[in-house]
Enzyme design. Sequence first.
Site, PDB file in Angstrom:
ATOM      1  N   CYS A  76      18.992  22.610  40.809  1.00 48.97           N
ATOM      2  CA  CYS A  76      17.681  22.716  41.443  1.00 48.97           C
ATOM      3  C   CYS A  76      16.634  22.307  40.411  1.00 48.97           C
ATOM      4  O   CYS A  76      16.815  22.495  39.208  1.00 48.97           O
ATOM      5  CB  CYS A  76      17.428  24.127  41.952  1.00 48.97           C
ATOM      6  SG  CYS A  76      17.442  25.417  40.682  1.00 48.97           S
ATOM      7  N   CYS A 109      14.358  20.337  35.644  1.00 50.98           N
ATOM      8  CA  CYS A 109      15.596  20.918  35.113  1.00 50.98           C
ATOM      9  C   CYS A 109      16.785  19.965  35.189  1.00 50.98           C
ATOM     10  O   CYS A 109      17.775  20.155  34.484  1.00 50.98           O
ATOM     11  CB  CYS A 109      15.928  22.218  35.847  1.00 50.98           C
ATOM     12  SG  CYS A 109      14.695  23.506  35.621  1.00 50.98           S
ATOM     13  N   ARG A 126      25.902  38.626  27.001  1.00 49.81           N
ATOM     14  CA  ARG A 126      25.823  40.079  26.866  1.00 49.81           C
ATOM     15  C   ARG A 126      27.081  40.680  27.489  1.00 49.81           C
ATOM     16  O   ARG A 126      27.175  40.866  28.718  1.00 49.81           O
ATOM     17  CB  ARG A 126      24.559  40.627  27.547  1.00 49.81           C
ATOM     18  CG  ARG A 126      23.270  40.152  26.898  1.00 49.81           C
ATOM     19  CD  ARG A 126      22.042  40.851  27.481  1.00 49.81           C
ATOM     20  NE  ARG A 126      21.862  40.540  28.882  1.00 49.81           N
ATOM     21  CZ  ARG A 126      21.189  39.485  29.343  1.00 49.81           C
ATOM     22  NH1 ARG A 126      20.668  38.610  28.496  1.00 49.81           N
ATOM     23  NH2 ARG A 126      21.050  39.279  30.635  1.00 49.81           N
ATOM     24  N   HIS A 169      19.380  28.550  29.789  1.00 47.61           N
ATOM     25  CA  HIS A 169      19.021  27.326  30.500  1.00 47.61           C
ATOM     26  C   HIS A 169      17.993  26.546  29.679  1.00 47.61           C
ATOM     27  O   HIS A 169      16.799  26.594  29.954  1.00 47.61           O
ATOM     28  CB  HIS A 169      18.462  27.732  31.866  1.00 47.61           C
ATOM     29  CG  HIS A 169      17.938  26.625  32.724  1.00 47.61           C
ATOM     30  ND1 HIS A 169      18.289  25.296  32.563  1.00 47.61           N
ATOM     31  CD2 HIS A 169      17.072  26.650  33.782  1.00 47.61           C
ATOM     32  CE1 HIS A 169      17.670  24.568  33.481  1.00 47.61           C
ATOM     33  NE2 HIS A 169      16.921  25.365  34.225  1.00 47.61           N
ATOM     34  N   GLN A 171       8.606  29.080  40.778  1.00 46.97           N
ATOM     35  CA  GLN A 171      10.045  29.117  41.001  1.00 46.97           C
ATOM     36  C   GLN A 171      10.552  30.540  41.243  1.00 46.97           C
ATOM     37  O   GLN A 171      11.474  30.748  42.038  1.00 46.97           O
ATOM     38  CB  GLN A 171      10.782  28.491  39.814  1.00 46.97           C
ATOM     39  CG  GLN A 171      10.508  27.010  39.668  1.00 46.97           C
ATOM     40  CD  GLN A 171      11.428  26.337  38.669  1.00 46.97           C
ATOM     41  OE1 GLN A 171      12.534  26.791  38.418  1.00 46.97           O
ATOM     42  NE2 GLN A 171      10.973  25.241  38.098  1.00 46.97           N
ATOM     43  N   GLY A 190      12.231  21.674  39.521  1.00 51.97           N
ATOM     44  CA  GLY A 190      10.847  21.947  39.853  1.00 51.97           C
ATOM     45  C   GLY A 190      10.274  20.881  40.774  1.00 51.97           C
ATOM     46  O   GLY A 190      10.534  19.693  40.609  1.00 51.97           O
ATOM     47  N   SER A 229      18.025  32.935  34.827  1.00 48.02           N
ATOM     48  CA  SER A 229      18.461  32.226  33.625  1.00 48.02           C
ATOM     49  C   SER A 229      17.654  32.674  32.416  1.00 48.02           C
ATOM     50  O   SER A 229      16.493  33.056  32.516  1.00 48.02           O
ATOM     51  CB  SER A 229      18.305  30.717  33.820  1.00 48.02           C
ATOM     52  OG  SER A 229      16.965  30.385  34.142  1.00 48.02           O
TER      53      SER A 229
END
Length: 383
Positions: free
Chosen positions: A368, A91, A210, A338, A151, A370, A237
């Site tokens: 953060c 990420c 939203r 994301h 995750q 993986g 996300s």
Amino acid sequence: MSNRDAVIVEAVRTPIGKRNGSLADVHPVDLSAVVLRELVRRTGIDPVSVDDVMWGCVTQLGDQSSNVGRFAVLAAGWPDSVPAVTINRACGSSQQAIESAAHAVLAGAYDIAVAGGVETMSRVPLGAARESGFPYGQTVFDRYGVDELNQGQGAEMIAAKWEMSRQMLDEYASRSHELTAAAADRGGFDDQIVPVDIGETALAIDEGLRRGTTPEKLAGLKPSFRPDGVVHAGNASQISDGAAAVMIMTSQKAAEVGLRPIVRLVAGSVVGDDPVLMLTGPIPATQKLLDRVGLSIDDIGAAEINEAFAPVPLAWQIELGADPGIVNPVGGAISVGHPLGASGAILTTRLINHMRDNAIRYGLQSMCEGGGTANATLYELVE
């Protein structure tokens, strides 16, 4: 060389498209080309002078295979002579791309570099790599005594470790939508977003927001990873599509070409952390970075901590003792999405524009990643 610095003179991003939404039919190479062309339009820089393009992308399969960064350069119409490399630090890929480009500028290897990233998760879904192979390897599973590295399970473990209730996570998620809506309404994203043509119209706003999200509305969603869990689709996300890019050079070079820097990259850090818990890396990455530059968390005026899951920024906030008001001040991935390989550059773009709009001296971002790694980057506003 010791007097060189690395500054960002421009940062742009596409709107973030929701899964199977308005950007789903745009090839990731073409989506990348949108922001590359806009960098040239805004700066007036001849792309032939760009020494390298460093491009983040996580799932480098199918439409995102074969060095997507290089083909983005060609799709943008830039000269054949402009090289590119595609980077994968999960990420944090495009945040790493920015830091690597800055390192090259600081070292004197490059005068002008472009960094950013793309992910079109509608076309190349999360987890697609598992369909064609066996990521991680059995030896890693054996080492940590697990049969998966997940995750979502990591987010549940973080929530339990820091004693976060579902109500707490849902309140944070609702805050993300509220802050994004407020920023959009005051035009806080207008200067950074490049509209993307989609047929007879163009997408110019983040598609995942939203409005009116509340903890009460989120309470009806089922947990995603454990039957009695606290993490669900509404406080995690969104799966998304998007691209972002920044231009980096020295402040001396910026003066030569008539550009005014936005921020200076002060320093960065990268760490490895528990790969099972996985998502706590921003905590030691931030502490390492602050120790390196001799600052405290109280010196930071704004922090973008990627909202992979609500427990991630909340644990960071608790552990660092950060003022909640500085954390993700314009919302984050919970409210807008994301797009993995693009998210680091998207965070940078949001952060430095917020710093400029509000005269904030120091801004920090962390992701953060993986496998339990994390990047942290510190920016200073150039007045």
